[in-house]
Design a protein around this motif. Structure first.
Motif, PDB file in Angstrom:
ATOM      1  N   GLU A  34      -6.746   2.892   7.226  1.00 34.25           N
ATOM      2  CA  GLU A  34      -5.343   2.549   7.481  1.00 34.25           C
ATOM      3  C   GLU A  34      -5.063   2.423   8.974  1.00 34.25           C
ATOM      4  OE1 GLU A  34      -3.405   5.618   5.244  1.00 34.25           O
ATOM      5  OE2 GLU A  34      -3.643   4.531   3.354  1.00 34.25           O
ATOM      6  N   ARG A  73       0.832  -1.194   0.000  1.00 38.73           N
ATOM      7  CA  ARG A  73       0.000   0.000   0.000  1.00 38.73           C
ATOM      8  C   ARG A  73       0.874   1.253   0.000  1.00 38.73           C
ATOM      9  NH1 ARG A  73      -5.391   1.010   1.031  1.00 38.73           N
ATOM     10  NH2 ARG A  73      -5.773   3.094   1.810  1.00 38.73           N
ATOM     11  N   PRO A 104       1.158   4.381   5.200  1.00 40.36           N
ATOM     12  CA  PRO A 104      -0.271   4.018   5.254  1.00 40.36           C
ATOM     13  C   PRO A 104      -0.846   4.178   6.660  1.00 40.36           C
ATOM     14  CG  PRO A 104       1.071   2.057   5.153  1.00 40.36           C
ATOM     15  CD  PRO A 104       2.014   3.202   5.071  1.00 40.36           C
TER      16      PRO A 104
END
Ligand code: HEM
Lengths: 279, 456
Positions: free
Chosen positions: A74, A55, A68
Motif C-alpha cells: 500500500e 481497496r 490503505p
C-alpha cells in the motif's frame, strides 16, 4: 474481492505507457506526443485513485476497515500516487511536459515493484494494535508527499545534469526540450522546500505516534535515524543555497544524494538490525 | 583570536561539517547494534575491538559523551550565528528608505507605469487609501512635481530564520530535559497480581512508585486470520488500598497516573496455580480433572486423598510436572506426574527403577499424567515520565511556523510615484524584495490593476 489489485495492476501498465510517451516526445523532439503522455498519466491517476478507494471499501467489507496505507504494498502504491499527483500539478502550473520523462518512470517503477515483486504481499491485512493510530495515517501521508517532492527534485537533478552534456543552445531533438538551467535550478529549490516541509511534518507526526504507542518520541531506531540523516542532507543543501548561494550543478548533484538517502530511509533500513521488537 | 573563534563558531562551514559528522555517526549507530543488541555483536568481534568500541561508547553512541558534545557544538553554532546576524536583520526590519531619491524609478520598465484619467491631486487621496489598505508603514512625500508613496509588506520575513533556529534549540532543550529529568521503565505483572516496583531501562536499577499497579485481567482479541487485533490490560492503580484509577490499557492508548504514562508494551504467560490431571484407572476411560495448587480431592474406591503440592514449569529439564501427595489407608506417598512422561521414559530407559518418584503408576491401579498447567497471562508495561515532551512539541510547532515565514513570505518594498502627464496622472511603481521575485511581480501587477480601476 481483489478488484482493487486488478485495477492497480493495470495502473502499472498505464504509467508505463505514459512514461514511454513522455520519453518518446523527448527523444523525437516532437510535442505531438506530449498530450498523449499527459492524458495517459491523468487517466492512470484517476484509475489509481479509484483503486485506492475501492481497496479502502473492501477492507471495510472484510470487517477490518482501515486506510490503505498500512503495509509495503500500500505504501508503494501511495508513493506512486503522490508522485503522479505532484507531477501533474507541476506540469499544469508551469505548462511544460519536459519533466515527465524524468519523473513518471519513478511512479511506474514503484507500481511495478508493488505489483510484481514476490516480496510484496498485496493482500489486505488487518491492522495490528500498534498500527491502529490516526497519527500513523498522518505520518504516512506527510512522509510520502515529502518523498514524492524529493523524487521530483531528483528527476530535475538528472535533467539538469543531462542538460550539462549538451551546449547551451542545443537544438538537437533531445536537448531542445530541456528547459533553461535557471528554471530547472529554481524548480529543484522549490521541490526541495516542499519536500523538506513534508519530511519535517512526517518526522513530527511519526514522533507523536511513537510517543502514543511506545512512550518515547525518539528512540534512535534505524528508520528514525535515517530520516534524520535525510533531513540533515537537505538542510545542508538549503543552507548552502541560502548562505553560500550554491546553484545549478551542485544543487542537482545534492538532489541525487538526498534522494539516495530517501530511498535508503524507505527500503534500506529493512536490512539493518531493528531494535523495536514490540508487537 | 577571539574574533576568529567566534566567526568559526558561527560559520556555516561548521554547521555543514557538524551535520555531516553527526549524520555519519548516526549511520554508524544504525549498523552497530546499540544498547540491548550490543551483546549479540560481541561474538563477531575480537575482544580488542570490543574493548575499543566500548571505550568509544560505540554501543550506546547516541548517549555518549562525544555525541552530546557534537550536539552541543551544533547548538552553540546556532546560537552564535543567530546572535551575529540578528542586528543586520533588525536594521533591515526597521529601516525605512528616504523617499525623495529618484533611484527606485530609474530604469523602470514601461509595464510598471500607468497613466490614468484625472489630475494627480484627485488621484492621490484614493491612492493613499488603497496603499494603506494593502501595506504597512505607508509614507508619503510631496516633491516639486510629484508625490511619492512608500509601503511595505512581509517585514517579518527577516525573522523566519530565527524562528526556525530557535525552534531547533527549543527541541534540543526539550530532549535534554527528557533525558535528564525523565525516566523509562518496564514491569511485568501477572493477572491478579500487583506491584509498585518497576525496572529502569537505560539508567538501570529499580524504582519504587508511590502507588501500586494491579493487573486485573489481560486479554487478546484476534482477527479471523489469527492476527492480533487488540491487547488489553485491565489495570487498577491503588494508593493506601484505595483505587485511584481504574481502566483498560490498550496499545496506542496510554494511561497517565500521577504524571507517569503507562503503555501496553508486551505480554506473556506464566504457569498459573491450576492444573489438569489425566487420571486413568486400570482399563477404564481416562478422565481429566482440574485441581488447584494445595487443593485436594478423593479417589473414593481407595479412600485416598490426592493433593497437589507443587507445580513446576520445567522440572530438571524434563518439562512441566506436578508433585502429587496421596494419603490413603495404605500410607502416604509422593511422586511427580509429568506432562511428557512417554518421551521421558523412552529417553531414559529404566527410569522408574532408578527414580520411583517419577513413576506415574506408583499408586496402583491409577496412572497419573499431567495434562497441562493452566497458564495465566502477565502484561508487560512500559512506563515513562517525560517532562521534555511539551517543550519538544512547542519547538516542533514553531519550526513549521518558521518554515512558512522563511519559505513563503518575503519582505516587499514598494514605491509609488504619482506625477502629471498631459493633464492625466502617471503612476509608476517600483519594488524590491529580499526573495521571491515571482511573487513580487505578481504584487506589482496586482497593484497596477487596482490603480487602473481608479478614476480621478
Ligand atoms: C540543523 C540545525 C541548523 C543549524 C546548525 C543551522 C545553522 C545555520 C547557520 C550557522 C546559519 C548562518 C550562517 C551565516 O550567518 O553565515 C544559518 C542560516 C540560515 N539557516 Fe540554518 N541551521 C539549522 C537549521 C536550519 C533549518 C532547518 C532551516 C530551514 C530550512 C534553516 C534555515 C536557514 C536560513 C534561511 C538561513 C539564513 C540564510 C540567509 O538569510 O542568508 N536552518 N543556519
Amino acid at each position: 474481492m481483489i478488484i482493487n489489485t486488478t485495477i492497480l495492476g493495470w495502473v502499472t501498465f498505464i504509467y508505463f505507457g505514459s512514461a514511454i510517451f513522455y520519453i518518446f516526445r523527448m527523444v523525437t523532439g516532437r510535442e505531438f506526443w506530449g498530450p498523449f503522455a499527459s492524458i495517459i498519466a491523468f487517466t492512470g491517476l484517476i484509475a489509481q485513485t479509484v483503486g485506492l478507494i475501492l481497496r479502502w471499501f473492501e477492507s471495510y467489507k472484510m470487517g477490518i476497515g482501515h486506510a490503505p496505507l498500512s503495509n509495503l504494498y500500500e505504501s508503494l502504491i501511495f508513493f506512486s500516487w503522490t508522485i503522479v499527483l505532484l507531477y501533474l500539478i507541476i506540469e499544469w502550473r508551469i505548462k511544460s511536459r519536459n519533466l515527465g520523462a524524468f519523473v513518471i518512470p519513478f511512479a511506474f517503477l514503484s507500481m511495478a515493484y508493488a505489483s510484481f515483486s514476490p516480496n510484496v504481499n498485496s493482500r489486505i491485512q488487518p491492522l495490528i494494535p500498534a498500527l491502529q493510530s490516526n497519527w500513523l495515517i498522518s505520518h504516512v501521508i506527510t512522509c510520502f508527499f515529502g518523498y514524492a517532492a524529493f523524487t521530483i527534485a531528483c528527476g530535475l537533478g538528472f535533467m539538469y545534469l543531462l542538460k550539462g552534456l549538451g551546449k547551451d543552445e542545443d537544438t538537437r531533438p533531445f536537448f531542445r526540450f530541456l528547459p533553461g538551467r535557471e528554471i530547472v535550478d529554481e524548480l529543484i529549490y522549490h521541490s526541495i522546500v516542499i519536500g523538506f516541509i513534508f519530511l519535517t511534518l512526517g518526522i513530527i507526526t511519526g514522533s507523536v505516534w511513537a510517543y502514543s504507542a511506545w512512550g518515547s518520541y525518539w528512540s534512535w531506531d534505524p528508520k528514525e535515524t535515517w530520516s534524520l540523516v535525510t533531513w540533515f542532507i537537505y538542510a545542508a543543501m538549503l543552507h548552502s543555497r541560502f548562505v553560500r548561494g550554491w546553484r545549478g550543478k551542485r544543487m542537482a548533484i545534492m538532489s541525487l544524494i538526498g534522494f539516495a538517502s530517501v530511498l535508503f530511509t524507505y527500503f534500506g533500513v529493512n536490512y539493518l538490525p531493528g531494535l523495536h521488537s514490540y508487537f | 583570536m577571539k574574533k576568529t573563534l567566534l566567526s568559526f563558531l558561527s560559520s556555516l562551514k561548521l554547521t555543514i561539517a557538524l551535520l555531516i559528522i553527526i549524520a555519519v555517526a548516526s549511520i554508524l549507530g544504525t549498523v552497530i547494534p546499540q544498547q540491548y543488541g550490543g551483546g549479540e555483536a560481541f561474538r563477531h568481534l575480537s575482544p580488542g575491538l570490543v574493548k575499543a568500541f566500548r571505550s568509544l561508547q560505540l554501543f550506546d553512541m547516541y548517549h555518549s559523551v562525544w555525541f552530546i558534545i557534537l550536539m552541543g557544538l551544533l547548538s552553540l553554532n546556532l546560537i552564535t550565528c543567530s546572535l551575529n546576524r540578528f542586528p543586520t536583520s533588525w536594521k533591515l526590519f526597521k529601516k525605512i528608505p528616504s523617499l525623495d531619491r529618484g533611484k527606485p524609478f530609474e530604469k523602470l520598465s514601461p509595464d510598471r507605469i500607468l497613466v490614468i484619467e484625472g489630475k494627480p491631486h484627485e488621484v492621490i487621496g484614493r491612492g493613499e487609501n488603497l496603499l494603506k489598505k494593502r501595506y504597512k508603514r505607508v509614507r508619503k512625500k510631496d516633491t516639486a512635481n510629484s508625490t511619492v508613496f512608500y509601503g511595505e509588506k512581509g517585514t517579518y520575513s527577516h525573522f523566519g530564520v530565527y524562528v526556525i533556529h530557535l525552534s531547533i534549540l527549543i527541541i534540543i532543550a526539550g530532549a535534554i530535559i527528557s533525558s535528564l529529568l525523565g525516566f523509562n521503565a518496564y514491569v511485568n505483572i501477572a493477572e491478579g497480581e500487583s506491584t509498585n516496583t518497576v525496572y529502569l531501562g537505560r539508567q538501570k536499577g529499580i524504582k519504587k512508585l508511590d502507588f501500586t499497579v494491579r493487573c486485573d485481567k489481560f486479554s487478546i482479541a484476534l482477527y479471523k486470520n489469527g492476527m492480533p487485533k487488540e491487547y488489553r490490560s485491565n489495570l487498577s492503580f491503588l494508593k493506601d488500598n484505595n483505587v485511584i484509577f481504574q481502566g483498560p490499557l490498550l496499545v496506542n492508548h496510554p494511561i497517565t497516573v500521577n504524571g507517569i504514562r503507562f503503555y501496553q508494551a508486551s505480554y506473556g504467560t506464566i504457569p498459573g496455580d491450576q492444573v489438569y490431571l489425566t487420571i486413568k484407572k486400570g482399563n477404564d476411560e481416562e478422565i481429566i480433572r482440574k485441581v488447584r495448587l494445595k487443593d485436594s480431592f478423593y479417589l473414593k474406591e481407595k479412600n485416598a486423598k490426592l493433593t497437589i503440592l507443587r507445580i513446576e514449569e520445567n522440572l530438571m529439564s524434563m518439562g512441566p510436572a506436578v508433585l502429587i501427595n496421596i494419603q490413603s489407608p495404605e500410607g502416604t506417598m509422593r511422586f511427580w506426574a509429568f506432562e511428557h512422561i512417554e518421551k521421558i521414559k523412552d529417553r531414559i530407559p529404566g527410569l522408574f527403577k532408578k527414580v520411583p518418584k517419577f513413576n506415574p503408576g506408583l499408586f496402583k491401579p491409577y496412572y497419573f499424567t499431567l495434562n497441562r498447567i493452566e497458564k495465566k497471562y502477565y502484561t508487560g508495561l512500559q512506563l515513562s515520565r517525560d517532562p521534555g515532551v511539551s517543550t519538544v512539541a512547542i519547538g516542533s510547532f514553531f519550526i513549521i511556523i518558521g518554515f512558512f515565514i522563511t519559505f513563503f513570505s518575503s519582505h516587499k518594498r514598494l514605491w509609488v510615484r504619482v506625477d502629471e502627464q498631459e493633464g492625466k496622472s502617471r503612476i509608476s511603481v517600483a519594488a524590491t524584495s529580499n526573495k521571491d521575485p515571482v511573487g513580487l511581480k505578481r504584487e506589482i501587477e496586482h497593484l497596477l490593476r487596482h490603480f487602473s480601476y481608479m478614476r480621478g
